[in-house]
Design an enzyme around this catalytic site. Sequence first.
Site, PDB file in Angstrom:
ATOM      1  N   SER A 232      -2.819  -7.853   3.025  1.00 50.13           N
ATOM      2  CA  SER A 232      -3.036  -7.665   4.468  1.00 50.13           C
ATOM      3  C   SER A 232      -3.429  -8.997   5.110  1.00 50.13           C
ATOM      4  O   SER A 232      -3.030  -9.295   6.237  1.00 50.13           O
ATOM      5  CB  SER A 232      -4.147  -6.639   4.709  1.00 50.13           C
ATOM      6  OG  SER A 232      -3.777  -5.387   4.193  1.00 50.13           O
TER       7      SER A 232
ATOM      8  N   ARG B  23      -2.366  -5.938  -7.940  1.00 45.29           N
ATOM      9  CA  ARG B  23      -1.221  -6.847  -7.787  1.00 45.29           C
ATOM     10  C   ARG B  23      -1.169  -7.866  -8.909  1.00 45.29           C
ATOM     11  O   ARG B  23      -0.119  -8.210  -9.419  1.00 45.29           O
ATOM     12  CB  ARG B  23      -1.325  -7.601  -6.454  1.00 45.29           C
ATOM     13  CG  ARG B  23      -1.119  -6.726  -5.253  1.00 45.29           C
ATOM     14  CD  ARG B  23      -1.580  -7.389  -4.010  1.00 45.29           C
ATOM     15  NE  ARG B  23      -2.998  -7.669  -4.084  1.00 45.29           N
ATOM     16  CZ  ARG B  23      -3.744  -8.089  -3.088  1.00 45.29           C
ATOM     17  NH1 ARG B  23      -3.194  -8.339  -1.935  1.00 45.29           N
ATOM     18  NH2 ARG B  23      -5.031  -8.300  -3.243  1.00 45.29           N
TER      19      ARG B  23
ATOM     20  N   LYS C 178     -15.717  -7.926   4.990  1.00 47.73           N
ATOM     21  CA  LYS C 178     -14.548  -8.465   5.713  1.00 47.73           C
ATOM     22  C   LYS C 178     -14.628  -8.043   7.180  1.00 47.73           C
ATOM     23  O   LYS C 178     -15.000  -6.904   7.466  1.00 47.73           O
ATOM     24  CB  LYS C 178     -13.245  -7.885   5.126  1.00 47.73           C
ATOM     25  CG  LYS C 178     -13.033  -8.146   3.652  1.00 47.73           C
ATOM     26  CD  LYS C 178     -11.759  -7.432   3.172  1.00 47.73           C
ATOM     27  CE  LYS C 178     -11.593  -7.502   1.670  1.00 47.73           C
ATOM     28  NZ  LYS C 178     -10.514  -6.620   1.169  1.00 47.73           N
TER      29      LYS C 178
ATOM     30  N   HIS D 291       0.847  -1.206   0.000  1.00 50.14           N
ATOM     31  CA  HIS D 291       0.000   0.000   0.000  1.00 50.14           C
ATOM     32  C   HIS D 291       0.884   1.259   0.000  1.00 50.14           C
ATOM     33  O   HIS D 291       0.610   2.213  -0.732  1.00 50.14           O
ATOM     34  CB  HIS D 291      -0.869   0.066   1.270  1.00 50.14           C
ATOM     35  CG  HIS D 291      -1.910  -1.017   1.382  1.00 50.14           C
ATOM     36  ND1 HIS D 291      -2.009  -1.832   2.478  1.00 50.14           N
ATOM     37  CD2 HIS D 291      -2.909  -1.376   0.543  1.00 50.14           C
ATOM     38  CE1 HIS D 291      -3.026  -2.658   2.327  1.00 50.14           C
ATOM     39  NE2 HIS D 291      -3.585  -2.420   1.149  1.00 50.14           N
TER      40      HIS D 291
HETATM   41  O1  PNS Z   1      -9.238  -2.706   0.168  1.00 47.79           O
HETATM   42  P1  PNS Z   1     -10.613  -3.070  -0.328  1.00 47.79           P
HETATM   43  O2  PNS Z   1     -11.293  -4.006   0.659  1.00 47.79           O
HETATM   44  O3  PNS Z   1     -10.593  -3.622  -1.726  1.00 47.79           O
HETATM   45  O4  PNS Z   1     -11.454  -1.706  -0.362  1.00 47.79           O
HETATM   46  C1  PNS Z   1     -12.790  -1.679  -0.812  1.00 47.79           C
HETATM   47  C2  PNS Z   1     -13.373  -0.289  -0.601  1.00 47.79           C
HETATM   48  C3  PNS Z   1     -13.375   0.052   0.884  1.00 47.79           C
HETATM   49  C4  PNS Z   1     -12.529   0.718  -1.360  1.00 47.79           C
HETATM   50  C5  PNS Z   1     -14.826  -0.305  -1.167  1.00 47.79           C
HETATM   51  O5  PNS Z   1     -15.580  -1.254  -0.460  1.00 47.79           O
HETATM   52  C6  PNS Z   1     -15.515   1.056  -1.086  1.00 47.79           C
HETATM   53  O6  PNS Z   1     -15.213   1.950  -1.870  1.00 47.79           O
HETATM   54  N1  PNS Z   1     -16.448   1.223  -0.134  1.00 47.79           N
HETATM   55  C7  PNS Z   1     -17.214   2.464   0.032  1.00 47.79           C
HETATM   56  C8  PNS Z   1     -18.698   2.236  -0.250  1.00 47.79           C
HETATM   57  C9  PNS Z   1     -18.974   2.351  -1.747  1.00 47.79           C
HETATM   58  O7  PNS Z   1     -18.834   3.398  -2.328  1.00 47.79           O
HETATM   59  N2  PNS Z   1     -19.414   1.225  -2.332  1.00 47.79           N
HETATM   60  C10 PNS Z   1     -19.780   1.175  -3.729  1.00 47.79           C
HETATM   61  C11 PNS Z   1     -18.650   0.678  -4.595  1.00 47.79           C
HETATM   62  S1  PNS Z   1     -19.144   0.551  -6.265  1.00 47.79           S
END
Ligand code: PNS
Length: 162
Positions: A129, A91, A42, A18
Amino acid sequence: MKRIAICPGSFDPITNGHIDVIKRTAELFDGVIVAPLNNPSKKPLFSLEEKIELILNCTSDIPNVKVESFSGLLTDFFAVKQAIVVVKGLRAVSDYENELQMAVGNRHLNGKLETLFMPTSTEFSYLSSSMVKEVASLGKTVESWVHPIVSEALEKKYRKHG
Ligand code: PNS
């Protein structure tokens, strides 16, 4: 006008992979907002407050980085912050499907929200992670994968949890 990029993610916890993406994003834009969130699919090990504290420590040497969490939709946060782009690290091809779905979904919700995918540096291409947590929970050092402050935080968590 400042060109702001947002790097959202679970960051549970932040890894050297990250940090690599955040550093490289900070070189390309005037400002970067790292936005740790709890992904509902998660179960997090670290609270949002703990994640913010760890990210602040790991990025304190990058002057144009801020750390800010939000609730609700990324697209709303993007609009409020007047950001120009969301940057996500990739990745491997396996990341692509889920990331593409989110990028297209976000753009559907807000036609101005562009997502850029940045390939992680090769030395971090296997790092996650989840892997860091599993290895740390089994008592092995993860010092080569995370900032020393994160390694210490993981040690404390798993000592406490047994
Ligand atoms: O590290 P991750 O788990 O891939 O992150 C995912 C994250 C937190 C970036 C994603 O779940 C997110 O943007 N959540 C905010 C809510 C949202 O806007 N959801 C709609 C996505 S199309």
